[in-house]
Design a protein around this motif. Structure first.
Motif, mmCIF file in Angstrom:
data_model
loop_
_atom_site.group_PDB
_atom_site.id
_atom_site.type_symbol
_atom_site.label_atom_id
_atom_site.label_comp_id
_atom_site.label_asym_id
_atom_site.label_seq_id
_atom_site.Cartn_x
_atom_site.Cartn_y
_atom_site.Cartn_z
ATOM 1 N N GLY A 8 64.480 -2.165 62.094
ATOM 2 C CA GLY A 8 65.760 -3.553 61.382
ATOM 3 C C GLY A 8 67.001 -3.257 62.254
ATOM 4 N N SER A 9 67.483 -4.650 62.391
ATOM 5 C CA SER A 9 68.865 -4.292 63.545
ATOM 6 C C SER A 9 70.115 -3.877 63.622
ATOM 7 N N ILE A 36 65.863 -2.029 66.310
ATOM 8 C CA ILE A 36 65.174 -3.143 67.759
ATOM 9 C C ILE A 36 66.350 -3.433 68.544
ATOM 10 N N LEU A 72 56.453 -5.653 70.402
ATOM 11 C CA LEU A 72 55.839 -5.581 68.981
ATOM 12 C C LEU A 72 55.496 -5.304 68.036
ATOM 13 N N LYS A 87 60.677 -2.953 54.101
ATOM 14 C CA LYS A 87 60.960 -3.118 54.603
ATOM 15 C C LYS A 87 61.850 -3.933 52.820
ATOM 16 N N TYR A 97 61.083 -16.006 55.161
ATOM 17 C CA TYR A 97 60.953 -14.876 56.407
ATOM 18 C C TYR A 97 60.402 -13.349 56.146
ATOM 19 N N MET A 101 56.363 -12.331 58.231
ATOM 20 C CA MET A 101 56.106 -11.010 59.217
ATOM 21 C C MET A 101 55.158 -10.461 59.002
ATOM 22 N N ASN A 105 52.270 -9.530 61.149
ATOM 23 C CA ASN A 105 51.992 -8.425 61.244
ATOM 24 C C ASN A 105 50.168 -8.270 60.978
HETATM 25 O O1 PNS Z 1 66.951 -6.478 59.915
HETATM 26 P P1 PNS Z 1 66.584 -7.638 60.864
HETATM 27 O O2 PNS Z 1 66.734 -8.712 61.680
HETATM 28 O O3 PNS Z 1 65.977 -8.218 59.338
HETATM 29 O O4 PNS Z 1 64.913 -6.982 61.720
HETATM 30 C C1 PNS Z 1 63.876 -7.654 62.001
HETATM 31 C C2 PNS Z 1 62.844 -6.927 62.492
HETATM 32 C C3 PNS Z 1 63.113 -5.633 63.780
HETATM 33 C C4 PNS Z 1 61.965 -5.968 62.012
HETATM 34 C C5 PNS Z 1 61.372 -8.001 63.356
HETATM 35 O O5 PNS Z 1 62.729 -9.296 63.870
HETATM 36 C C6 PNS Z 1 61.126 -7.531 64.343
HETATM 37 O O6 PNS Z 1 59.764 -7.293 63.884
HETATM 38 N N1 PNS Z 1 61.245 -7.788 65.046
HETATM 39 C C7 PNS Z 1 60.179 -7.058 66.477
HETATM 40 C C8 PNS Z 1 59.361 -8.724 67.074
HETATM 41 C C9 PNS Z 1 58.171 -8.279 66.643
HETATM 42 O O7 PNS Z 1 56.904 -7.583 66.294
HETATM 43 N N2 PNS Z 1 57.808 -10.293 66.550
HETATM 44 C C10 PNS Z 1 56.877 -10.619 65.172
HETATM 45 C C11 PNS Z 1 57.054 -9.870 64.202
HETATM 46 S S1 PNS Z 1 55.821 -10.944 62.622
#
Ligand code: PNS
Length: 157
Positions: A8-9, A36, A72, A87, A97, A101, A105
């Motif tokens: 996460g952020s 991140i 990534l 998550k 969203y 993701m 992934n």
């Molecule tokens: O707390 P957040 O902002 O919801 O976290 C988002 C996070 C860090 C999990 C997401 O942005 C991420 O996985 N970033 C890494 C880059 C990446 O792998 N992008 C493709 C994911 S589909």
């Protein structure tokens, strides 16, 4: 040994984030909470500061490690030997969203994403709202750990 990755952020960590980590603590052998380093938005706290806050908040759990990553998420998951990404889901608004993701992934590496339903009382919590309220002098005391409240107070003083 099953390792869960909670990414996460965390800008900053909230009681909602910690609720998700606590759920993982009781289920998985090892929990890696990873910040991140370069989120899309300019963070209020540096990655090192966010890691330090998480370390203070998670010190009570023996099986939790705090780290940070760039690039990534699936590559990092492989690096730390995580079998699953975890998550938190607050409401239906998170779902669109998060499912994108999770599926991307899965496409990239086959990794499984698990979702934890957050406690209802944290359903409206977000790091962005916490920052907004704290910046305007509102009370965020019961919404973030004390160490985070103190860091926010110092940042906005
Ligand atoms: O707390 P957040 O902002 O919801 O976290 C988002 C996070 C860090 C999990 C997401 O942005 C991420 O996985 N970033 C890494 C880059 C990446 O792998 N992008 C493709 C994911 S589909």
């Amino acid at each position: 040994m099953i390792t869960a990755l909670v990414p996460g952020s965390f800008d900053p960590p909230t009681n909602g984030h910690l609720d998700v980590v606590e759920r993982c603590v009781g289920i998985f052998d090892r929990v890696v909470v990873a910040v991140i380093r370069n989120p899309a938005k300019t963070p209020l706290f540096t990655a090192d500061e966010r890691e330090e806050l998480l370390r203070a908040c998670c010190a009570k759990w023996d099986n939790v490690e705090i780290d940070s990553f760039d690039g990534l998420l699936v590559d990092y998951a492989e690096e730390v030997g995580a079998q699953t990404i975890v998550k938190g889901l607050r409401a239906v608004t998170d779902f669109d969203y998060e499912i994108q993701m999770a599926q991307m992934n899965r496409h990239l590496s086959g990794i499984v994403t698990l979702f934890v339903a957050t406690k209802p009382e944290f359903g409206y919590l977000s790091s962005s709202l916490i920052k907004q309220v704290a910046a305007l002098g509102g009370s965020i005391d019961s919404l973030v750990p004390d160490v985070v409240a103190a860091a926010l107070e110092e940042r906005f003083r």
